[in-house]
Structure formats: C-alpha cells, structure tokens
Scaffold this active site. Structure first.
Site, PDB file in Angstrom:
ATOM      1  N   GLU A 201       1.261   4.986  -1.976  1.00 37.17           N
ATOM      2  CA  GLU A 201       1.001   4.055  -0.727  1.00 37.17           C
ATOM      3  C   GLU A 201       0.405   5.026   0.142  1.00 37.17           C
ATOM      4  O   GLU A 201       0.400   4.461   1.210  1.00 37.17           O
ATOM      5  CB  GLU A 201       2.313   3.590  -0.445  1.00 37.17           C
ATOM      6  CG  GLU A 201       3.082   2.809  -1.535  1.00 37.17           C
ATOM      7  CD  GLU A 201       4.108   1.893  -0.946  1.00 37.17           C
ATOM      8  OE1 GLU A 201       4.575   2.165   0.212  1.00 37.17           O
ATOM      9  OE2 GLU A 201       4.340   0.758  -1.748  1.00 37.17           O
ATOM     10  N   ASP A 308      15.933  -5.175  -0.860  1.00 38.09           N
ATOM     11  CA  ASP A 308      14.673  -5.385  -1.563  1.00 38.09           C
ATOM     12  C   ASP A 308      14.953  -5.692  -2.964  1.00 38.09           C
ATOM     13  O   ASP A 308      14.943  -6.943  -3.474  1.00 38.09           O
ATOM     14  CB  ASP A 308      13.820  -4.102  -1.610  1.00 38.09           C
ATOM     15  CG  ASP A 308      12.536  -4.153  -2.310  1.00 38.09           C
ATOM     16  OD1 ASP A 308      12.145  -5.349  -2.661  1.00 38.09           O
ATOM     17  OD2 ASP A 308      11.614  -3.293  -2.618  1.00 38.09           O
ATOM     18  N   LYS A 333       8.610 -10.075  -0.101  1.00 38.31           N
ATOM     19  CA  LYS A 333       7.473  -9.644  -1.162  1.00 38.31           C
ATOM     20  C   LYS A 333       7.230 -11.133  -1.825  1.00 38.31           C
ATOM     21  O   LYS A 333       7.940 -11.646  -2.688  1.00 38.31           O
ATOM     22  CB  LYS A 333       7.840  -8.564  -1.910  1.00 38.31           C
ATOM     23  CG  LYS A 333       7.962  -7.211  -1.138  1.00 38.31           C
ATOM     24  CD  LYS A 333       8.534  -6.321  -2.493  1.00 38.31           C
ATOM     25  CE  LYS A 333       8.153  -4.916  -2.216  1.00 38.31           C
ATOM     26  NZ  LYS A 333       9.361  -4.122  -3.209  1.00 38.31           N
ATOM     27  N   ARG A 362       3.090  -4.519  -1.808  1.00 43.36           N
ATOM     28  CA  ARG A 362       3.527  -3.658  -3.126  1.00 43.36           C
ATOM     29  C   ARG A 362       2.844  -2.320  -3.233  1.00 43.36           C
ATOM     30  O   ARG A 362       1.886  -2.102  -2.654  1.00 43.36           O
ATOM     31  CB  ARG A 362       3.043  -4.365  -4.439  1.00 43.36           C
ATOM     32  CG  ARG A 362       4.004  -6.052  -4.386  1.00 43.36           C
ATOM     33  CD  ARG A 362       5.349  -6.172  -4.023  1.00 43.36           C
ATOM     34  NE  ARG A 362       6.141  -5.173  -5.142  1.00 43.36           N
ATOM     35  CZ  ARG A 362       6.977  -5.751  -5.727  1.00 43.36           C
ATOM     36  NH1 ARG A 362       7.353  -6.951  -6.048  1.00 43.36           N
ATOM     37  NH2 ARG A 362       7.827  -4.869  -6.416  1.00 43.36           N
ATOM     38  N   SER A 363       3.301  -1.462  -3.981  1.00 49.32           N
ATOM     39  CA  SER A 363       2.820  -0.374  -4.166  1.00 49.32           C
ATOM     40  C   SER A 363       1.515  -0.369  -5.026  1.00 49.32           C
ATOM     41  O   SER A 363       0.605   0.525  -4.765  1.00 49.32           O
ATOM     42  CB  SER A 363       3.669   0.656  -4.873  1.00 49.32           C
ATOM     43  OG  SER A 363       4.156  -0.109  -6.317  1.00 49.32           O
TER      44      SER A 363
HETATM   45  C1  2PG Z   1       9.302  -1.329  -2.410  1.00 49.21           C
HETATM   46  C2  2PG Z   1       7.715  -1.506  -2.619  1.00 49.21           C
HETATM   47  C3  2PG Z   1       6.824  -0.992  -1.618  1.00 49.21           C
HETATM   48  P1  2PG Z   1       7.141  -1.505  -5.174  1.00 49.21           P
HETATM   49  O1  2PG Z   1       9.827  -0.761  -3.078  1.00 49.21           O
HETATM   50  O2  2PG Z   1       9.716  -1.544  -1.437  1.00 49.21           O
HETATM   51  O3  2PG Z   1       7.021   0.031  -1.080  1.00 49.21           O
HETATM   52  O4  2PG Z   1       7.564  -0.582  -4.039  1.00 49.21           O
HETATM   53  O5  2PG Z   1       5.930  -2.388  -4.954  1.00 49.21           O
HETATM   54  O6  2PG Z   1       6.779  -0.349  -5.958  1.00 49.21           O
HETATM   55  O7  2PG Z   1       8.337  -2.230  -5.620  1.00 49.21           O
HETATM   56 MG    MG Z   2      11.807  -1.319  -1.674  1.00 50.16          MG
END
Ligand code: 2PG
Ligand code: MG
Length: 419
Positions: A201, A308, A333, A362-363
């Site tokens: 990121e 999350d 998200k 997202r990452s």
């Molecule tokens: C998170 C996200 C963004 P990922 O965990 O909050 O940093 O990561 O998109 O890999 O779930």
């Molecule tokens: Mg997270």
C-alpha cells in the site's frame, strides 16, 4: 427515462499486478462510463465471493475472465432497459447473482452505472451517490508502516497509520502525513533498517524485531516531521488479527509469543496508553463476537474500535455489532459486499447508530478514484487508502484535493482530539 443499454466486462490488473474486473456501461443517451473493482489480500471469511477462473495456466488461477464474461452474459439480461437512475432497483436485481457471476462482476456493474448516470447528468459522482446525505471531505488515515500479509509477514500487525486530525483542510492534513512518511524513511535508515522499496500500500515494510517497534518508530516520525504526537497527528492501527489467529490464540511469531484473548486485549490497552493511538481496527478475530464486546467495554470509551473482517461491510453483521456493542466503528469496503446499495445500507446504519465509519480501499487497488467520491458522499468523515505513494493510492487523494479546491464541501470535523 435514462436506461441501461449495454454492459461490458473485461479483465485488467490491480496494483499488485493481479487480475481484477472492470466494467463499461452504456446508457440510452449514449453515455459510456467505466469502473474498476479492487481486490484485497487480507480478506475476511465473510466477504462476498470474488470469482476467479481457477485456470492454473493464467495468473496462477487468479484470472477474472469468467467474472468479466458474466457481466454481459448473466448480468446484462437482468438490468437491460432498467432505469439507470434507480440504483437500488438495479442493485437488487443483481444481488441474487453475486455467487454465480462473482461479487467482483456485480460491483463493477453497480459502480459503472452510477458513474454513467453522473456523467449523463453532468453532475459530480459524489453528489449522485450522496442522494441527499450530508457530504464532507474525509480525514485520511494514512499507512506509514506495513506488516502482515502486505509486507511479507515482516511483523504480524498489518497497518500502522498516521491520523492527521488537527488540521483545518484536507490538503494540510495530507501534507503533514507526506512529511511523516518521509521522516519515517529517514528514521529507519538512520536506525540501520534495510529499506528496499515500499509495501503493497505504499508504506514502509522494514523487517522489525517486534510489532511495538513500529509504534515507536511512527511516534518518533510524527515528532521528527515537526508535529506533536497526539495533538495534531495520532496513530491508528489495523491489527488484522484474524490473520495470525490459530486454534484460539494470537501468534506473534516475530516476538516468539502466543497470546490468548484477554492478553491480546491487554496488549492493545497498554499500547494505547503508552503511544498516541486513537483507533484500532480488527484488534480481535473476525468471529470473536463476545471478545469484541469485552474489548469495547474496556477500550471503547477512549478509542475508535473498527471492525473490518468482523463486519465485512455486511448489513446483517453490522446490525449485530451495533445491537451487541461489538466495536464502535465500521470499515466500509464496497467489494466485501458487492453493491453500492448494500454499501450505503451499512453507511446509513453506522450514521443512525452514532458510530464512526471509515471508507477504505483494498491492498490490491486500481487507478479508479471512485472511492474518493464514495467517501465524500458517505459523510462518514474518514478514508483509508494506504500510503502517500503509488498512483492507485494517489488517484483517490488527488480527487479529494480536486474536490476541496473547488470549494463548497466541508472538511470533516472528526472531533478526535487527544492531548
Ligand atoms: C485492510 C485492507 C486495506 P486488504 O485490511 O483494511 O488495508 O487490506 O485489502 O488486504 O484486506
Ligand atoms: Mg483491515
């Protein structure tokens, strides 16, 4: 009436160079607009299905041609001729197909249609999305140090972020974190830590001796950049605890220790007392509902406790969290749930409950700035997009800078001040 005439899905690559889906929508007045779908790495178990081809000959099975093809073959017949301005109607028609066509295909359609409507009306996307909600420019929480699945498991905790809450404009807040990002690099180098590029990121991902070292480095970086830790800039952490949880315990491999739930809660408590931490995401496992309630009783009055993987932007899970007081904030998200309508259902639940919310990338993200408009439209007041390098991140910040420069939108007053 403006109707949906055509939809076309295609495979593109995300910021990690892995396939994802883009969708182009054409409306009855000839307007054409596209949207790109992001993809996570530290995904929650309860997220909507991200359809992958499973063909080992292409991108190690991660191709998205099936999802892309489903856009015209399976989704278009459901919504062709529908009122494009009826986002809820369009999304409700698509929701039953999330499993078959993939939520990645469905979200691409949901977003492309919204953007096409905004373009056709010559209105900014955020205003169409807001549909009367009170819009604002969000405060960014910005990744400075990365760990976990975003940085080769150098440490276990995933994200150490700067939260610049003591500024009156988004531009000033972004400038502050940009200085902190630069100061962090210098500090690492002078501490003898090898710096070989950025993590997924855009933050730094040095091999540290412990998770706490990242907190110490970040606190000092804030100071070295010329800000008072806790007064102008505080710290947010994304523990992403589900990703080092096995057999009921939290495995901190870097530190050679294994914690049970109450020890983990205790660790988070002691850190939030010793460092200027004001927000903790996924401090416990994604299904530890009772643990989250205890965590919230203990730390909730002082800290933002954001779910999350716990909530996965799922209205049913968010409702359960609000009712049982598991956490006090939600990470939002879009691709965890798959449509704009369900995303706004979550946003409205959060707002009505007086909880906090953070709109998040997202990452694995793309150059599409859609998320910036979503964050503004949500009025939630916080956005998490990663760090201040890599253009898939900057696309969102740059859009927010554009919107702020135009004037007319208030900068969120989070009211988070910890001296
Ligand atoms: C998170 C996200 C963004 P990922 O965990 O909050 O940093 O990561 O998109 O890999 O779930
Ligand atoms: Mg997270």
């Amino acid at each position: 009436m403006l109707t949906i005439e055509d939809l076309f899905g295609y495979e593109i690559l995300d910021s990690r160079g892995r396939p994802t889906v883009a969708v182009r929508a054409r409306l009855s007045d000839g307007t054409v607009a596209a949207a790109q779908v992001p993809s996570g790495a530290s995904t929650g178990t309860h997220e909507a299905l991200e359809l992958r081809d499973g063909d080992p000959a292409r991108y190690a099975g991660k191709g998205t041609r099936k999802a892309a093809a489903a856009v015209r073959e399976k989704l278009l017949p459901l919504v062709r001729g529908m009122d494009a301005g009826d986002q809820q109607g369009v999304d409700r028609a698509l929701i039953p197909l999330k499993q078959e066509a993939g939520a990645n295909a469905v979200l691409g359609v949901s977003c492309a249609v919204a953007r096409a409507v905004a373009d056709s009306r010559h209105e900014p996307l955020w205003r169409v999305l807001a549909a009367g909600r009170r819009a604002s420019i969000p405060v960014p929480m910005v990744n400075i140090f990365s760990g976990g699945l975003h940085a080769g498991r150098n440490i276990e905790f995933q994200d150490f972020l700067a939260l610049p809450h003591g500024f009156t404009t988004f531009a000033e807040a972004l400038h502050a974190v940009s200085r902190i990002h630069a100061a962090a690099r210098k500090l690492c180098e002078s501490s003898g830590l090898a710096m070989t590029g950025v993590a997924d990121e855009g933050g730094w991902g040095p091999a540290l001796g412990s998770n706490e070292q990242a907190l110490d480095l970040l606190t000092r970086s804030i100071g070295r950049a010329g800000y008072k830790p806790g007064a102008e800039v505080s710290i947010a952490i994304d523990v992403a605890a589900s990703h080092f949880f096995r057999e009921g315990r939290y495995h901190l491999a870097t530190e050679n220790r294994v914690l049970d739930e109450s020890e983990m809660t205790g660790l988070l408590e002691s850190w939030s007392q010793r460092y200027p931490v004001i927000s903790i995401e996924d401090g416990l496992h994604e299904d530890a509902w009772a643990g989250w309630v205890r965590l919230t009783e203990r730390l909730g009055p002082r800290l933002q406790l954001t779910g999350d993987d716990l909530f996965t932007t799922n209205p049913a899970r968010v409702r359960r969290g609000i009712e049982s007081r598991a956490g006090n904030a939600v990470l939002v998200k879009m691709n965890q749930i798959g449509t704009l309508t369900e995303t706004f259902e979550v946003i409205d639940l959060v707002t009505a409950a007086g909880w906090r919310g953070v709109v998040s990338a997202r990452s694995g993200d793309t150059e599409d700035p859609f998320l910036a408009d979503l964050a503004v439209a949500s009025g939630l007041g916080q956005i998490k997009v990663g760090s201040v390098t890599r253009s898939e991140r900057l696309a969102k910040y740059n859009r927010l800078l554009e919107l702020e420069s135009e004037g007319g939108l208030p900068f969120s007053t989070l009211g988070i001040v910890k001296k």
